[in-house]
Design an enzyme around this catalytic site. Structure first.
Site, PDB file in Angstrom:
ATOM      1  N   ASP A  41      24.062   4.736 -54.343  1.00 29.71           N
ATOM      2  CA  ASP A  41      23.926   5.860 -54.675  1.00 29.71           C
ATOM      3  C   ASP A  41      25.306   6.679 -53.895  1.00 29.71           C
ATOM      4  O   ASP A  41      25.222   6.804 -53.051  1.00 29.71           O
ATOM      5  CB  ASP A  41      22.878   6.302 -54.231  1.00 29.71           C
ATOM      6  N   THR A  42      25.601   7.911 -54.774  1.00 23.03           N
ATOM      7  CA  THR A  42      26.489   8.346 -53.825  1.00 23.03           C
ATOM      8  C   THR A  42      26.197  10.137 -54.411  1.00 23.03           C
ATOM      9  O   THR A  42      25.276  10.321 -55.624  1.00 23.03           O
ATOM     10  CB  THR A  42      28.084   8.707 -54.840  1.00 23.03           C
TER      11      THR A  42
END
Length: 195
Positions: free
Chosen positions: A77-78
């Site tokens: 996840d970013t």
């Protein structure tokens, strides 16, 4: 040499998929892309890498009971972190305009967490990169959104696209982390842990 492990990448991101293909590990690992829909909701009390760690692990939990002994699930996840606030993917065009205006003439952090899940263990790593934008004109923002449509990207931009070429004045840390995967950390983890 027989392949002892299979890497399962649970990401629909073409950028992350290409990074994994470019690792050139496929004489030693099997590779598969396996996707599941996950509601990316996290507690309001979390901040910065706590959010991305939580979401990467949440995506991995969707595969509970499905990972075989020789498999390594990778989820990630970013997010963009600016002024103590998480900027995820834009909700719509107007939201994307507002996000890019907030990034203009400012420094933000891009945080990516990567979760590695096997049948017996789960471990999460993360990386942080500081990115500074020059002043972005309204016309530049709208040109970028109209032509590149970065609505699937955290912070409403892709550093590898036009906006990165004309707008970013400074980067501190991993470039590939901003694209969506801290490749050197992921490669080192996979090779040092499983080879």
């Amino acid at each position: 040499m027989p392949k002892s492990h299979k890497i399962i990448l649970a990401s629909g991101s073409p950028r992350r998929q290409q990074f994994f293909k470019d690792f050139d590990l496929w004489d030693r690992f099997d590779f598969e892309i396996r996707l599941k829909e996950v509601d990316e909701i996290y507690p309001d009390s979390l901040k910065a890498e706590e959010i991305t760690n939580y979401l990467a692990e949440l995506k991995a939990k969707a595969f509970d009971g499905e990972i075989l002994d020789h498999e390594i699930l990778v989820t990630s996840d970013t997010l963009v972190w600016l002024n103590d606030k998480a900027l995820g993917k834009p909700k719509d065009y107007d939201d994307a305009v507002a996000i890019l205006k907030s990034l203009s003439n400012a420094t933000h952090e891009v945080i990516t967490s990567v979760c590695f899940k096997t049948a017996t263990a789960t471990e999460t790593i993360f990386d942080v990169t500081k990115v500074t934008f020059n002043t972005l004109s309204e016309s530049s923002i709208r040109y970028y959104l109209d032509n590149y449509k970065p609505f699937d990207k955290a912070g409403a931009y892709g550093i590898q696209e036009w906006i990165g070429l004309i707008g970013i004045s400074k980067i501190e840390g991993s470039y590939t982390n901003v694209v969506g995967l801290p490749t050197e950390k992921v490669y080192n983890y996979l090779t040092q842990t499983f080879l």
